[in-house]
Design an enzyme around this catalytic site. Structure first.
Site, PDB file in Angstrom:
ATOM      1  N   LYS A 187     -36.260  -9.129  30.286  1.00 26.49           N
ATOM      2  CA  LYS A 187     -36.781  -9.577  28.764  1.00 26.49           C
ATOM      3  C   LYS A 187     -36.804 -11.094  29.038  1.00 26.49           C
ATOM      4  O   LYS A 187     -37.785 -11.650  28.717  1.00 26.49           O
ATOM      5  CB  LYS A 187     -35.338  -9.356  27.774  1.00 26.49           C
ATOM      6  CG  LYS A 187     -35.567 -10.458  26.861  1.00 26.49           C
ATOM      7  CD  LYS A 187     -34.410 -10.245  25.535  1.00 26.49           C
ATOM      8  CE  LYS A 187     -33.112 -11.116  25.933  1.00 26.49           C
ATOM      9  NZ  LYS A 187     -33.221 -12.739  25.559  1.00 26.49           N
ATOM     10  N   ASN A 188     -35.879 -11.839  29.783  1.00 26.92           N
ATOM     11  CA  ASN A 188     -36.196 -13.043  30.037  1.00 26.92           C
ATOM     12  C   ASN A 188     -37.344 -13.575  30.670  1.00 26.92           C
ATOM     13  O   ASN A 188     -37.905 -14.791  31.016  1.00 26.92           O
ATOM     14  CB  ASN A 188     -34.946 -13.844  30.290  1.00 26.92           C
ATOM     15  CG  ASN A 188     -33.811 -13.805  29.361  1.00 26.92           C
ATOM     16  OD1 ASN A 188     -34.181 -13.532  28.144  1.00 26.92           O
ATOM     17  ND2 ASN A 188     -32.486 -14.298  29.772  1.00 26.92           N
ATOM     18  N   CYS A 230     -28.927 -16.295  20.150  1.00 25.86           N
ATOM     19  CA  CYS A 230     -27.651 -16.278  20.089  1.00 25.86           C
ATOM     20  C   CYS A 230     -27.157 -17.605  19.972  1.00 25.86           C
ATOM     21  O   CYS A 230     -27.318 -18.779  20.441  1.00 25.86           O
ATOM     22  CB  CYS A 230     -27.105 -15.675  21.494  1.00 25.86           C
ATOM     23  SG  CYS A 230     -27.564 -13.823  21.657  1.00 25.86           S
ATOM     24  N   ARG A 286     -27.002 -25.739  21.991  1.00 30.25           N
ATOM     25  CA  ARG A 286     -28.599 -25.544  22.570  1.00 30.25           C
ATOM     26  C   ARG A 286     -29.508 -26.292  22.329  1.00 30.25           C
ATOM     27  O   ARG A 286     -30.580 -26.165  21.529  1.00 30.25           O
ATOM     28  CB  ARG A 286     -28.630 -24.150  22.213  1.00 30.25           C
ATOM     29  CG  ARG A 286     -27.906 -22.999  22.764  1.00 30.25           C
ATOM     30  CD  ARG A 286     -28.296 -21.605  22.507  1.00 30.25           C
ATOM     31  NE  ARG A 286     -28.926 -20.985  23.612  1.00 30.25           N
ATOM     32  CZ  ARG A 286     -29.576 -19.905  23.758  1.00 30.25           C
ATOM     33  NH1 ARG A 286     -29.232 -18.770  22.817  1.00 30.25           N
ATOM     34  NH2 ARG A 286     -30.209 -19.536  25.009  1.00 30.25           N
ATOM     35  N   ASP A 307     -24.947 -15.289  31.788  1.00 30.13           N
ATOM     36  CA  ASP A 307     -25.396 -14.078  30.718  1.00 30.13           C
ATOM     37  C   ASP A 307     -24.616 -12.940  31.497  1.00 30.13           C
ATOM     38  O   ASP A 307     -24.552 -11.718  30.575  1.00 30.13           O
ATOM     39  CB  ASP A 307     -26.941 -13.597  30.979  1.00 30.13           C
ATOM     40  CG  ASP A 307     -27.680 -14.542  29.954  1.00 30.13           C
ATOM     41  OD1 ASP A 307     -27.168 -15.486  29.499  1.00 30.13           O
ATOM     42  OD2 ASP A 307     -29.096 -14.379  29.934  1.00 30.13           O
ATOM     43  N   ARG A 329     -31.614  -6.432  20.882  1.00 25.11           N
ATOM     44  CA  ARG A 329     -32.355  -7.654  21.360  1.00 25.11           C
ATOM     45  C   ARG A 329     -32.682  -7.587  23.050  1.00 25.11           C
ATOM     46  O   ARG A 329     -33.381  -8.301  23.292  1.00 25.11           O
ATOM     47  CB  ARG A 329     -31.796  -8.697  20.846  1.00 25.11           C
ATOM     48  CG  ARG A 329     -32.069  -9.141  19.389  1.00 25.11           C
ATOM     49  CD  ARG A 329     -31.829 -10.768  18.962  1.00 25.11           C
ATOM     50  NE  ARG A 329     -32.203 -11.439  20.031  1.00 25.11           N
ATOM     51  CZ  ARG A 329     -31.364 -12.343  20.613  1.00 25.11           C
ATOM     52  NH1 ARG A 329     -30.057 -12.593  20.265  1.00 25.11           N
ATOM     53  NH2 ARG A 329     -31.868 -13.289  21.484  1.00 25.11           N
TER      54      ARG A 329
HETATM   55  C1  UD1 Z   1     -32.047 -19.144  29.276  1.00 24.33           C
HETATM   56  C2  UD1 Z   1     -31.954 -17.777  29.055  1.00 24.33           C
HETATM   57  C3  UD1 Z   1     -30.541 -17.470  28.609  1.00 24.33           C
HETATM   58  C4  UD1 Z   1     -29.567 -17.722  29.771  1.00 24.33           C
HETATM   59  C5  UD1 Z   1     -29.720 -19.443  29.994  1.00 24.33           C
HETATM   60  C6  UD1 Z   1     -29.030 -20.023  31.128  1.00 24.33           C
HETATM   61  C7  UD1 Z   1     -34.068 -17.005  27.935  1.00 24.33           C
HETATM   62  C8  UD1 Z   1     -34.627 -16.463  26.718  1.00 24.33           C
HETATM   63  N1  UD1 Z   1     -32.703 -17.199  27.856  1.00 24.33           N
HETATM   64  O1  UD1 Z   1     -31.867 -19.730  28.254  1.00 24.33           O
HETATM   65  O2  UD1 Z   1     -30.408 -15.769  28.463  1.00 24.33           O
HETATM   66  O3  UD1 Z   1     -28.437 -17.735  29.255  1.00 24.33           O
HETATM   67  O4  UD1 Z   1     -31.321 -19.677  30.197  1.00 24.33           O
HETATM   68  O5  UD1 Z   1     -29.426 -19.208  32.303  1.00 24.33           O
HETATM   69  O6  UD1 Z   1     -34.715 -17.162  29.192  1.00 24.33           O
HETATM   70  N2  UD1 Z   1     -29.766 -27.888  27.532  1.00 24.33           N
HETATM   71  C9  UD1 Z   1     -29.797 -29.245  26.982  1.00 24.33           C
HETATM   72  N3  UD1 Z   1     -30.832 -29.575  26.521  1.00 24.33           N
HETATM   73  C10 UD1 Z   1     -32.125 -28.978  26.697  1.00 24.33           C
HETATM   74  C11 UD1 Z   1     -32.201 -27.790  27.220  1.00 24.33           C
HETATM   75  C12 UD1 Z   1     -30.927 -27.360  27.539  1.00 24.33           C
HETATM   76  O7  UD1 Z   1     -28.756 -30.048  26.810  1.00 24.33           O
HETATM   77  O8  UD1 Z   1     -33.185 -29.653  26.323  1.00 24.33           O
HETATM   78  C13 UD1 Z   1     -28.445 -27.155  27.795  1.00 24.33           C
HETATM   79  C14 UD1 Z   1     -28.106 -26.036  26.837  1.00 24.33           C
HETATM   80  O9  UD1 Z   1     -27.611 -26.453  25.731  1.00 24.33           O
HETATM   81  C15 UD1 Z   1     -27.201 -25.235  27.568  1.00 24.33           C
HETATM   82  C16 UD1 Z   1     -27.689 -25.456  29.124  1.00 24.33           C
HETATM   83  O10 UD1 Z   1     -28.521 -26.476  29.268  1.00 24.33           O
HETATM   84  O11 UD1 Z   1     -25.794 -25.457  27.774  1.00 24.33           O
HETATM   85  C17 UD1 Z   1     -28.517 -24.273  29.809  1.00 24.33           C
HETATM   86  O12 UD1 Z   1     -29.755 -24.036  28.775  1.00 24.33           O
HETATM   87  P1  UD1 Z   1     -31.081 -23.633  29.299  1.00 24.33           P
HETATM   88  O13 UD1 Z   1     -31.132 -23.313  30.776  1.00 24.33           O
HETATM   89  O14 UD1 Z   1     -32.020 -24.175  28.880  1.00 24.33           O
HETATM   90  O15 UD1 Z   1     -31.196 -22.033  28.780  1.00 24.33           O
HETATM   91  P2  UD1 Z   1     -31.997 -21.392  27.799  1.00 24.33           P
HETATM   92  O16 UD1 Z   1     -33.395 -21.519  28.274  1.00 24.33           O
HETATM   93  O17 UD1 Z   1     -31.875 -21.926  26.435  1.00 24.33           O
END
Ligand code: UD1
Length: 416
Positions: free
Chosen positions: A22-23, A116, A121, A305, A397
């Site tokens: 999915k991701n 989620c 986030r 995850d 999902r």
């Molecule tokens: C993606 C995955 C999710 C997985 C995560 C971490 C998808 C759709 N989702 O989510 O399943 O759990 O990677 O491997 O691919 N953060 C900030 N600022 C930002 C961006 C992120 O502070 O601008 C923080 C987030 O709050 C979180 C951490 O960084 O605490 C990780 O986020 P990120 O790696 O961006 O995860 P996602 O891309 O949301």
């Protein structure tokens, strides 16, 4: 409302194919927008989030449809750069359309994404990087308006290797003048998958899989085909289910290297695991041992995850497991539900202490989020009696036909 009904106690035996990721699929679907092209994607799981991403493409004026596990996209006729709030809310990955639209149209109007509830986030890393590349971005806490007369490549240092931010920057960089260097980039296999897709689309991308990715321009191809990698979190979930229920399971069409940290802990817990090129065979008598310390980390560390499903697998393990969740601040929502089965889990901030118990007893649970819901299924397979999981659609999902897959391995599970 989905109701998952399961009765614990059956061993899992046999072979099963693991679905596409999915991701990996979602950012690639967004990437199909960055230049006019006809894309065929294979091995795309049939999931609500994939439907949502295709709906967004159609709203923007593309042709996009899924037939079985193949997706066909024609992105030549894009007519819109605004994504309605209702579509943005359907999933977290909708935020990747920001970079894709900026690259294609020089303008994007969207709102903050759904997905989620695992913590705050924020998307500050995405936004500050795109601004450095020349985008003007107005955001008022719910709507985002980005435009760029000209995007320019530059050197970016990410304060945290965010998966989503790395993806957004890669897509934006495809339309920028000059070279974009992302330092401190995410190294997840899904990033390598996106880079590979972008290369097939004609983009110059190197360094994916390391912490420095370099993107420099695009010579678009009219047509391309890409096969999505297998889903390492689904593979981890099935491995955790077989580990605690006991059994002998062969997971096919997987890349063991992508979830080796999960396999490492399952081995330490007492499972016998043999990895081949595209298969993983796991044998377990269901009697597991606590594994000591587990810390979630960006790839190649232990994936956040997989944290809920490993927790669920170890609820009856002899001894203690201490999990530290370093990625999301609110990722133990499943724990309270698992305790209702009789588990002994103590949460203190980012740390969860799991003391193995003799018995779990089936009750009625509520799925809290996607992976938390999957964890309840893993635990229910290892509980005495019947477990019912009331689920607003979280599990579907991310998991394609999970009930059927588990039934084919001998589990007593029904989705009503
Ligand atoms: C993606 C995955 C999710 C997985 C995560 C971490 C998808 C759709 N989702 O989510 O399943 O759990 O990677 O491997 O691919 N953060 C900030 N600022 C930002 C961006 C992120 O502070 O601008 C923080 C987030 O709050 C979180 C951490 O960084 O605490 C990780 O986020 P990120 O790696 O961006 O995860 P996602 O891309 O949301």
């Amino acid at each position: 409302m989905d109701i998952w009904k399961l009765r614990g106690g059956s061993r899992l035996e046999g072979q099963c194919f693991v679905q596409g990721s999915k991701n990996a699929s979602l950012p690639i679907i967004a990437a199909s927008l960055i230049c006019p092209a006809e894309t065929e994607l294979n091995n795309v799981p049939r999931l609500r989030d994939v439907d949502s991403a295709l709906k967004i493409l159609r709203h923007l004026g593309c042709c996009a449809e899924q037939r079985g596990n193949d997706v066909y996209i024609n992105s030549t006729g894009i007519s819109e750069n605004k994504i309605p709030h209702a579509l943005m809310l359907e999933m977290r990955s909708s935020v990747i359309f920001m970079g894709a639209l900026l690259a294609r149209c020089g303008e994007a109007r969207l709102s903050l994404p759904g997905g989620c509830q695992l913590g705050k986030r924020p998307i500050d890393i995405h936004i500050s990087a795109l601004r450095k590349m020349g985008a003007e971005i107005d955001e008022d806490g719910s709507n985002i308006y980005c435009r760029a007369a000209k995007l320019r490549g530059c050197e970016l240092f990410l304060p945290f290797p965010s998966v989503g931010a790395t993806e957004n920057i890669m897509l934006t960089a495809s339309a920028a003048e000059g070279e974009t260097v992302i330092k401190g980039a995410a190294r997840e296999p899904e990033i390598e998958a996106l880079a590979e897709y972008m290369r097939r689309l004609g983009c110059n991308v190197i360094g994916d899989g390391t912490d420095t990715i370099i993107i420099s321009g695009t010579k678009p191809k009219a047509q391309l085909c890409y096969r999505v990698i297998s889903d390492r979190i689904v593979a981890a979930t099935l491995a955790c289910a077989a580990a605690c229920a006991g059994g002998d399971v062969e997971l096919r069409s997987v890349d063991a290297g992508h979830f080796s940290t999960v396999l490492h802990f399952l081995k330490q817990a007492g499972c016998d695991i043999i990895c081949d090129k595209h298969t993983v065979r796991l044998r377990s008598d269901g009697k597991l041992y606590g594994v000591g310390d587990v810390c979630t980390q960006p790839y190649p560390g232990f994936p956040t995850d997989a944290q809920p499903v490993l927790m669920a697998a170890l609820l009856k393990a002899q001894g203690r497991t201490i999990i530290t969740e370093n990625i999301f601040e609110n990722r133990y929502r499943q724990a309270e539900q698992l305790c209702r089965l009789g588990a002994d889990i103590q949460i203190d901030g980012r740390v969860a202490k799991i003391n193995g118990v003799e018995r779990l007893v089936g009750v009625r649970l509520e799925a809290t989020d996607l992976r938390g819901g999957a964890a309840m299924i893993v635990a229910g397979l290892n509980a005495d009696g019947d477990t019912e999981i009331f689920d607003e659609g979280h599990i579907k999902r991310g998991y394609e036909n999970l009930d059927q897959v588990l039934r084919s391995l001998g589990a007593d599970i029904k989705l009503l």
